[in-house]
Enzyme design. Structure first.
Site, PDB file in Angstrom:
ATOM      1  N   SER A  80       0.839  -1.196   0.000  1.00  0.00           N
ATOM      2  CA  SER A  80       0.000   0.000   0.000  1.00  0.00           C
ATOM      3  C   SER A  80       0.880   1.254   0.000  1.00  0.00           C
ATOM      4  O   SER A  80       1.754   1.398  -0.855  1.00  0.00           O
ATOM      5  CB  SER A  80      -0.944  -0.055   1.203  1.00  0.00           C
ATOM      6  OG  SER A  80      -1.966   0.904   1.109  1.00  0.00           O
ATOM      7  N   ASP A 119      -8.897  -6.432  -4.696  1.00  0.00           N
ATOM      8  CA  ASP A 119      -8.465  -5.139  -4.139  1.00  0.00           C
ATOM      9  C   ASP A 119      -9.019  -4.033  -5.012  1.00  0.00           C
ATOM     10  O   ASP A 119      -8.584  -3.846  -6.145  1.00  0.00           O
ATOM     11  CB  ASP A 119      -6.931  -5.095  -4.094  1.00  0.00           C
ATOM     12  CG  ASP A 119      -6.393  -3.798  -3.490  1.00  0.00           C
ATOM     13  OD1 ASP A 119      -7.197  -2.896  -3.175  1.00  0.00           O
ATOM     14  OD2 ASP A 119      -5.160  -3.707  -3.329  1.00  0.00           O
ATOM     15  N   HIS A 150      -8.103  -5.227  -0.308  1.00  0.00           N
ATOM     16  CA  HIS A 150      -6.804  -4.562  -0.157  1.00  0.00           C
ATOM     17  C   HIS A 150      -5.992  -5.151   1.002  1.00  0.00           C
ATOM     18  O   HIS A 150      -4.762  -5.265   0.924  1.00  0.00           O
ATOM     19  CB  HIS A 150      -7.035  -3.065   0.065  1.00  0.00           C
ATOM     20  CG  HIS A 150      -5.774  -2.261   0.133  1.00  0.00           C
ATOM     21  ND1 HIS A 150      -4.867  -2.207  -0.898  1.00  0.00           N
ATOM     22  CD2 HIS A 150      -5.253  -1.484   1.130  1.00  0.00           C
ATOM     23  CE1 HIS A 150      -3.851  -1.419  -0.561  1.00  0.00           C
ATOM     24  NE2 HIS A 150      -4.060  -0.985   0.660  1.00  0.00           N
TER      25      HIS A 150
END
Length: 382
Positions: free
Chosen positions: A157, A324, A357
């Site tokens: 991320s 995601d 995610h």
């Protein structure tokens, strides 16, 4: 509390703090006269200092990535699934460094720290930061630890964005760049979610324009709501359906029953928000989300990611997850396409996973297998 600690855990660990007293110039044009970074290490640095790996944390992460601080800890570090003996980031092979970023609220200098000019907490006056500021401060930490070149810089991320920035800012100081569930810049939808979270915080009456510490208060409701918004985006529809469905925590749909109905997912989100508001700082959350918003890998390169990656000298591993929707596989393929066009070595994997995610934090067998295989190839050359 763990009754015992698994043999494939790094076990009990201690955090350390390093202070840098030289002026540190920031991207915004201001400078910090001094600052602290809190970090942890796992494994042993070899004689050649060639087996060091840097872990860059995501938005609300920090330095405690693996192991336990004590036998009273309820949970291990945030990336316990991937760091430890025999795990993808194998501490039998690598010396792992994980830190709390500058601007954080877990010990590194940030809005909660004392502003030496005023003797009071920085609060909203703490300088705005960019990902490149974090990378430059991490380079100072590498110098302090005697690490000239990382075997790999790794992040998921927002951590993946820092890893990519490392490859451009210090092309001679990393061999491999590991980018998991990330993107070269945020989409308008992602910008919107971050703004919604910030507005939830600043609308809390306790926020007081960011000077809540002066009032011995915290904007807990706003911070909790911001976390709830963020948490929804970290999960997929499938993950939420599998975990909660439409199960009820209280009440019923019986006709004539006037008790309020509460779904399990409602209770879960409120719990997550409550926990977060007790452990995180509102000004830091605003600072971090803005740094995330401002990240644009190719802005200084005529908005051309191929030109940007042309500066890099390392190899890349890029991973994405099928469900995601915060940083979809399409965003990772943009990275891969640019790397190929820039003639950089790149390995790409798209993992089928229901977890959304947050899958990059989960023990998904194929993900761990592919990640392990790549890291073994990294380790074979240290």
């Amino acid at each position: 509390m763990p009754e015992s600690i698994s043999q494939n855990s790094v076990g009990l660990v201690e955090s350390q703090t390093v202070s840098f007293s030289q002026p540190f110039a920031l991207s915004c044009g201001r400078e910090l006269a001094r600052f602290d970074l809190v970090y942890e290490t796992y494994g042993t640095l070899n004689a050649e200092q060639s087996n060091a790996v840097l872990i860059c944390h995501a938005l609300s992460g920090h330095h405690h990535a693996a192991g336990y601080h004590s036998m009273e800890d309820r949970k291990p570090g945030w990336w316990e699934e991937c760091i430890g003996p025999g795990k993808p980031i194998d501490t039998n092979r690598f010396f792992v460094v994980s830190l709390n970023n500058l601007g954080g609220c877990h010990g590194s200098t940030g809005p909660n720290s004392i502003n030496p000019d005023t003797g009071k907490a920085w609060g909203p006056d703490f300088p705005p930061l960019r990902a490149r500021d974090w990378v430059h401060s991490q380079a100072l930490l590498a110098d302090y630890l005697g690490i000239e070149c990382w075997a790999a810089v790794i992040g998921g991320s927002l951590g993946g964005m820092q890893a990519m920035r490392w490859s451009l800012e210090y092309p001679d100081r990393l061999k491999h760049c590991i980018v998991i569930a990330a993107a070269m810049k945020l989409s308008a939808q992602n910008l919107a979610f971050n703004e919604l979270a910030r507005q939830a915080i600043v609308a809390d009456p306790a926020f007081a324009d960011g000077r809540y510490m002066d009032n011995d208060a915290i904007p807990s409701q706003g911070l909790a709501l911001a976390r709830m918004v963020g948490h929804i985006t970290y999960l997929s529809d499938e993950a939420m359906a599998n975990k909660f469905g439409r199960d009820l925590r209280s009440g019923s749909f019986e006709l004539g029953d006037e008790d309020n109905v509460e779904f399990q997912v409602q209770s879960y989100l409120r719990y997550q928000g409550s926990q977060f508001s007790g452990n995180f700082d509102a000004n830091t959350y605003i600072l971090m989300t803005r740094a995330l918003d401002y990240f644009d890998l190719a802005r200084e390169y005529d908005n051309d990611p191929v030109q940007a990656f042309g500066r890099a000298k390392c190899s890349y591993f890029v991973a994405s997850f099928s469900t995601d929707w915060r940083f979809s596989p399409a965003r990772s393929r943009e990275i891969v396409d640019a790397l190929i066009a820039a003639e950089r070595p790149v390995t790409y994997t798209e993992i089928e996973a229901d977890e959304g995610h947050d899958a990059f934090l989960m023990p998904i067998p194929r993900y761990l297998d592919v990640f392990s295989a790549y890291m073994q190839s990294v380790g074979a050359k240290v």
